[in-house]
Write a protein that holds these residues in place. Structure first.
Motif, short mmCIF file in Angstrom:
data_model
loop_
_atom_site.label_atom_id
_atom_site.label_comp_id
_atom_site.label_asym_id
_atom_site.label_seq_id
_atom_site.Cartn_x
_atom_site.Cartn_y
_atom_site.Cartn_z
N ALA A 115 -3.13 -0.86 -2.77
CA ALA A 115 -1.88 -0.18 -2.71
C ALA A 115 -1.06 -0.90 -1.41
O ALA A 115 0.02 -0.92 -0.99
N GLU A 116 -2.08 -1.62 -0.48
CA GLU A 116 -1.34 -2.51 0.62
C GLU A 116 -1.08 -3.90 0.30
O GLU A 116 -0.60 -4.45 0.85
N LEU A 117 -1.11 -4.23 -1.09
CA LEU A 117 -0.74 -5.63 -1.43
C LEU A 117 0.70 -5.64 -1.50
O LEU A 117 1.48 -4.62 -1.62
N PRO A 118 1.22 -6.72 -1.31
CA PRO A 118 2.69 -6.96 -1.27
C PRO A 118 3.29 -6.61 -2.75
O PRO A 118 2.47 -6.92 -3.86
N ASP A 119 4.43 -6.05 -3.06
CA ASP A 119 5.00 -5.69 -4.29
C ASP A 119 4.76 -6.90 -5.23
O ASP A 119 4.46 -6.63 -6.60
N SER A 120 4.94 -7.81 -4.86
CA SER A 120 5.13 -9.37 -5.86
C SER A 120 3.90 -9.59 -6.35
O SER A 120 3.75 -10.59 -7.04
N ILE A 121 2.51 -9.16 -5.68
CA ILE A 121 1.35 -9.76 -5.95
C ILE A 121 0.63 -8.85 -6.86
O ILE A 121 0.44 -7.79 -6.71
N HIS A 122 0.26 -9.15 -7.88
CA HIS A 122 -0.48 -8.55 -9.04
C HIS A 122 -1.95 -8.17 -8.52
O HIS A 122 -2.56 -9.13 -8.08
N PRO A 123 -2.30 -6.91 -8.65
CA PRO A 123 -3.58 -6.50 -8.30
C PRO A 123 -4.74 -7.30 -8.86
O PRO A 123 -5.68 -7.62 -8.32
#
Length: 423
Positions: free
Chosen positions: A230-238
């Motif tokens: 959940a702390e990844l930037p929105d633009s980065i796919h988990p």
């Protein structure tokens, strides 16, 4: 060198710097190609003549009659990746392939290694060509397409990543099995002690040690969590982040470098997307404009639909490449408010999707994209996402996906500027 273009020019520059002799052949060389060949004093070759080694550009099919004839006369057929590995044998190469996500994963691996003090450079199927970076890199991270992986005899990668296996390029490979076989060449030369990273549930025959990743958990091979997804930037796919994390760890261990969890976490928190790959390019009030112009494969478009914030105005169009639309209909349900159909086959694709749509057009690609971005904004009631995940290729109105994405970016920024002026 058989075939020039971006990859072939990289090969030519590298061979010239090495003081090696070479000839070239290209059925339709560009002015840029010809100028470089003259500058490097490389002459046009005779495809009927004998050669020891042929470095073929990825765009040339492996079964092209000229290549088959050259092989029959004793030539070994390789690509730029094998050339790099042979002439720079001490350079560790991390190879990344997959139907979707390979570019983003490649960039993430390189950025995490750099954060840990490793002089890592990315290249290959993404800019720049791999051979342009090998002499400035301590580690090369190479995005590898199925086309490149058709011509990698004996290539051994200490770390390799398969992001996923879907369906694509059947016009080139003809069958899904042949396409997957090309992708799986990434591990063909691996041995015990090497590492292959795959999505959880994918079974691969390999001599390498296998590490599986899941988009739900950003963890090291030990299971230690580095960062909550959940702390990844929105633009980065988990999923890309999870695979890249394991690859960076594997290379750090191979180099004898410490695993700095806090540094890896910090690198992920500030990670930037590749240009044109699920990138937020503008915002008008509560409406975000996301450029995923490269999303023409079903698996990539589906991922974009699942990640973008609904309600969505989904820009669909370009030239139909026969993508499987069934998973996209399902992913769009309850999330897509309107399809904005543009380009040569936009209306056809929208009708096949069976979703409400508005068709737009323009005198050229830029005018069409301006109309599409405006229609997307108007379709949303001040909140949601205008998503360019076009399904179709860009070749009806644009040179490539990047030019199409840049056109969308300009259109979205113009709408944002107009909204600021009115405010």
């Amino acid at each position: 060198m058989y075939g020039l273009g971006r990859s072939g020019r990289g090969v030519a520059r590298f061979l010239a710097a090495e003081g090696m002799r070479a000839q070239w052949h290209d059925a339709r060389p560009s002015a840029e190609d010809l100028a470089l060949m003259d500058e490097l004093h490389f002459g046009r070759g005779n495809v009927g003549g004998p050669y020891r080694t042929v470095v073929a550009a990825p765009g040339v099919p492996i079964d092209h009659p000229d290549l088959l004839a050259l092989q029959a006369r004793g030539a070994e057929l390789i690509g730029e990746v094998v050339l790099a590995a042979r002439l720079r044998p001490g350079l560790p190469i991390v190879g990344v392939t997959g139907t979707a996500g390979k570019g983003g994963t490649t960039v993430l691996i390189a950025s995490m290694l750099r954060a840990c003090g490793v002089r890592a450079r990315e290249g290959g199927n993404i800019d720049p060509p791999l051979l342009d970076v090998v002499d400035s890199a301590e580690v090369a991270v190479a995005e590898l397409s199925s086309f490149q992986l058709e011509r990698v005899p004996g290539l051994r990668l200490p770390v390799a990543v398969i992001t996923n296996l879907g369906v694509d390029h059947l016009d080139r490979h003809r069958t899904v099995d042949a396409y997957h076989a090309a992708k799986l060449n990434i591990t063909a030369g691996q041995r015990e002690g090497d590492v292959l990273i795959v999505p959880d549930g994918l079974e691969v025959t390999t001599r390498a040690g296998v590490l599986a990743f899941s988009p739900a958990r950003l963890v090291l091979s030990s299971g230690e969590e580095v960062l909550p997804a959940a702390e990844l930037p929105d633009s980065i796919h988990p999923a890309n982040a999870a695979a890249a994390l394991l690859a960076a760890e594997a290379m750090l261990l191979r180099l004898g470098r410490p695993i700095q969890v806090a540094v890896l976490a910090a690198a992920l928190r500030v990670a930037q997307p590749q240009r044109g790959r699920f990138e937020t390019v503008a915002q008008v009030g509560g409406v975000r404009f996301i450029d995923d112009s490269i999303a023409t494969r079903t698996i990539a478009v589906q991922a974009a639909l699942e990640r973008a914030t609904p309600p969505m105005a989904w820009l669909v169009g370009g030239r139909d490449k026969g993508a499987d639309l069934a998973p996209l209909r399902q992913a769009a349900q309850g999330r897509v408010k309107t399809v904005i159909a543009f380009g040569e086959d936009g209306e056809k694709l929208a009708r096949e999707l069976g979703l409400p749509f508005v068709a737009v057009s323009g005198t050229d690609g830029d005018a069409t994209m301006r109309a599409a971005a405006r229609a997307g904004l108007e379709a949303l009631a001040g909140e949601g996402t205008v998503l360019l995940a076009p399904v179709g290729t860009s070749f009806d109105q644009f040179r490539d996906y990047a030019q199409r994405g840049d056109s969308f970016r300009r259109a979205a920024l113009a709408l944002a500027h107009a909204a600021e002026v009115q405010a």
